[in-house]
Scaffold this active site. Structure first.
Site, PDB file in Angstrom:
ATOM      1  N   LYS A   1       6.040 -14.698  -0.400  1.00 28.30           N
ATOM      2  CA  LYS A   1       6.305 -15.525  -1.575  1.00 28.30           C
ATOM      3  C   LYS A   1       6.898 -16.877  -1.179  1.00 28.30           C
ATOM      4  CE  LYS A   1       5.129 -11.856  -3.861  1.00 28.30           C
ATOM      5  NZ  LYS A   1       6.012 -10.744  -4.145  1.00 28.30           N
TER       6      LYS A   1
ATOM      7  N   TRP B   1       8.822  -4.600 -10.308  1.00 30.95           N
ATOM      8  CA  TRP B   1       9.305  -4.284  -8.946  1.00 30.95           C
ATOM      9  C   TRP B   1      10.547  -3.427  -9.007  1.00 30.95           C
ATOM     10  CZ3 TRP B   1       5.344  -4.612  -6.248  1.00 30.95           C
ATOM     11  CH2 TRP B   1       4.433  -5.670  -6.416  1.00 30.95           C
TER      12      TRP B   1
ATOM     13  N   ASP C   1      16.727  -7.158  -3.904  1.00 37.62           N
ATOM     14  CA  ASP C   1      15.351  -7.519  -3.560  1.00 37.62           C
ATOM     15  C   ASP C   1      15.225  -9.007  -3.876  1.00 37.62           C
ATOM     16  OD1 ASP C   1      12.650  -8.049  -3.463  1.00 37.62           O
ATOM     17  OD2 ASP C   1      12.055  -6.436  -4.835  1.00 37.62           O
TER      18      ASP C   1
HETATM   19  C1  LIG Z   1       5.848  -9.183  -4.403  1.00 33.36           C
HETATM   20  C2  LIG Z   1       7.117  -8.472  -4.633  1.00 33.36           C
HETATM   21  C3  LIG Z   1       7.353  -7.174  -4.140  1.00 33.36           C
HETATM   22  C4  LIG Z   1       6.300  -6.375  -3.407  1.00 33.36           C
HETATM   23  O1  LIG Z   1       6.093  -6.876  -2.168  1.00 33.36           O
HETATM   24  P1  LIG Z   1       5.094  -6.170  -1.138  1.00 33.36           P
HETATM   25  O2  LIG Z   1       5.381  -6.922   0.110  1.00 33.36           O
HETATM   26  O3  LIG Z   1       3.726  -6.358  -1.667  1.00 33.36           O
HETATM   27  O4  LIG Z   1       5.464  -4.742  -1.042  1.00 33.36           O
HETATM   28  C5  LIG Z   1       8.595  -6.611  -4.366  1.00 33.36           C
HETATM   29  N1  LIG Z   1       9.560  -7.257  -5.033  1.00 33.36           N
HETATM   30  C6  LIG Z   1       9.362  -8.505  -5.520  1.00 33.36           C
HETATM   31  C7  LIG Z   1      10.472  -9.179  -6.257  1.00 33.36           C
HETATM   32  C8  LIG Z   1       8.144  -9.138  -5.343  1.00 33.36           C
HETATM   33  O5  LIG Z   1       7.954 -10.373  -5.824  1.00 33.36           O
END
Ligand SMILES: *Cc1c(COP(=O)(O)O)cnc(C)c1O
Length: 357
Positions: free
Chosen positions: A191, A99, A167
């Site tokens: 998540k 990511w 993030d």
């Molecule tokens: C799943 C995830 C993403 C991507 O998320 P999307 O909503 O599919 O764009 C980005 N960063 C982290 C840390 C993730 O776990």
């Protein structure tokens, strides 16, 4: 058979969230209509988004001067929105997994990217340390939890006077965070919060408006701040579910209590891995281990039994433990909604399987 859901994302939600969302699909807030078919500007839905916003602020203790937004486009959309809005010239990034790599790739479209630390050389099995953030960077971006590689930074890194951007997609609401240290935090909901479709952004308002470029309306955070996330139709259903999960988090006692439960679950599983002759963790420094996504494999002498273990676990209702293809082996995601009972079921399966081989 009871299922134990270890999927990494979309992932387990509490029965509280699922039940209340199902009810609202049939009859939303006594309107006699489904949440799927009402205006996002109806007073009933406006009350939902307002409560969700207030709960995010309360649970994370968001200070004055910050806005909480509910946006579409996933966390991946933030990979471009962040530099679009915050990068005048140069930004610093920590490269700790897939990511982060994706975020860096997008940032390079907007200016100079200084990758201040990386664990790419060792397949992201650790968190880089001892890096320096250049003080002329517009911001420093890091991924607090690396969902795929099972590493986590459960602290706010020191970036000096540089704006901090994180993030937190896969560990938001798993610990108290000092939001005042950050200029922007974002997290995809699928998540640890809600079904896929909404991304939470917490942004310090005075961090915006310092870049010269023209920003398309929908990609400009100020658009969404001005319109309370109602500039266009927001993802109504995921926001409704998020609000339910946030209510449940509050009932459980907030992020401090959630953290205690998460730590207990992770400790139980890591202890089982560490005391096993068959399984071994993939993260090299125990201090970097994620409490949300536990990655492990079978030791070389048992390697050919990995597939058999996935099947053995499935027979006991344990689903979603197959590791991501870039790590292999297993990944057990222990998000807030996963009960300790599921971790106990997994540990029992590991022990039984080991005894048979
Ligand atoms: C799943 C995830 C993403 C991507 O998320 P999307 O909503 O599919 O764009 C980005 N960063 C982290 C840390 C993730 O776990």
């Amino acid at each position: 058979m009871k299922k134990h859901n270890f999927y990494a994302g979309p992932s387990i939600l509490s029965q509280y969230t699922i039940k209340n969302t199902a009810d609202a699909i049939l009859d939303f807030a006594g309107t006699g209509l489904s949440i799927l078919e009402v205006s996002h500007r109806s007073k009933e839905f406006v009350a939902v988004i307002e409560e969700a916003r207030a709960l995010v602020k309360e649970l994370l203790d968001v200070p004055e001067g910050y806005s909480v937004l509910f946006l579409g486009g996933g966390a991946s959309m933030q990979f471009c929105m962040v530099p679009y809005n915050l990068m005048a010239k140069k930004a610093a990034y920590l490269e700790t997994g897939t990511w982060a790599v994706n975020a860096i790739k997008e940032a390079r479209l907007f200016g100079e990217v200084d990758v201040v630390g990386s664990s790419k050389d060792a397949n992201f099995t650790y968190i880089p340390k001892g890096y320096t953030v250049p003080q002329d960077a517009d911001y420093f971006h890091f991924t607090s939890n690396n969902t795929i590689y099972g590493t986590e930074m459960r602290y706010d890194p020191d970036a000096g006077n540089v704006r901090l951007v994180a993030d937190m997609s896969s560990d938001i609401f798993s610990r108290p965070v000092d939001v005042s240290k950050y200029d922007l935090i974002y997290a995809g909901a699928q998540k640890n919060l809600a079904p896929a479709g909404v991304t939470i952004v917490i942004v310090r308002e005075d961090a915006l408006g310092h870049v010269d470029r023209v920003i398309p309306t929908m990609l400009d955070y100020r658009t969404h701040i001005k319109k309370d996330s109602m500039f266009n139709t927001p993802p109504v259903l995921p926001i409704y579910s998020a609000m339910q999960t946030l209510r449940w988090y509050k009932e459980l006692g907030g992020v401090r209590e959630l953290e205690k439960m998460d730590l207990a679950k992770a400790e139980k599983l890591y202890d089982a891995i560490d005391s096993s002759r068959m399984f071994i963790g993939t993260v090299t420094d125990p201090a970097d281990r994620s409490i949300m996504n536990v990655t492990f494999v079978m030791r070389p002498e048992y390697k050919d039994l990995e597939k058999a273990f996935v099947d053995f676990a499935a027979e006991r209702g344990i689903v979603g433990i197959k590791g991501h293809r870039s790590v292999g082996g297993f990944r057990a995601s222990l998000y807030n909604a996963l009960p300790m009972e599921s971790v106990e079921a997994l540990v029992a399966a590991m022990n039984d399987f080991q005894e048979r081989h």
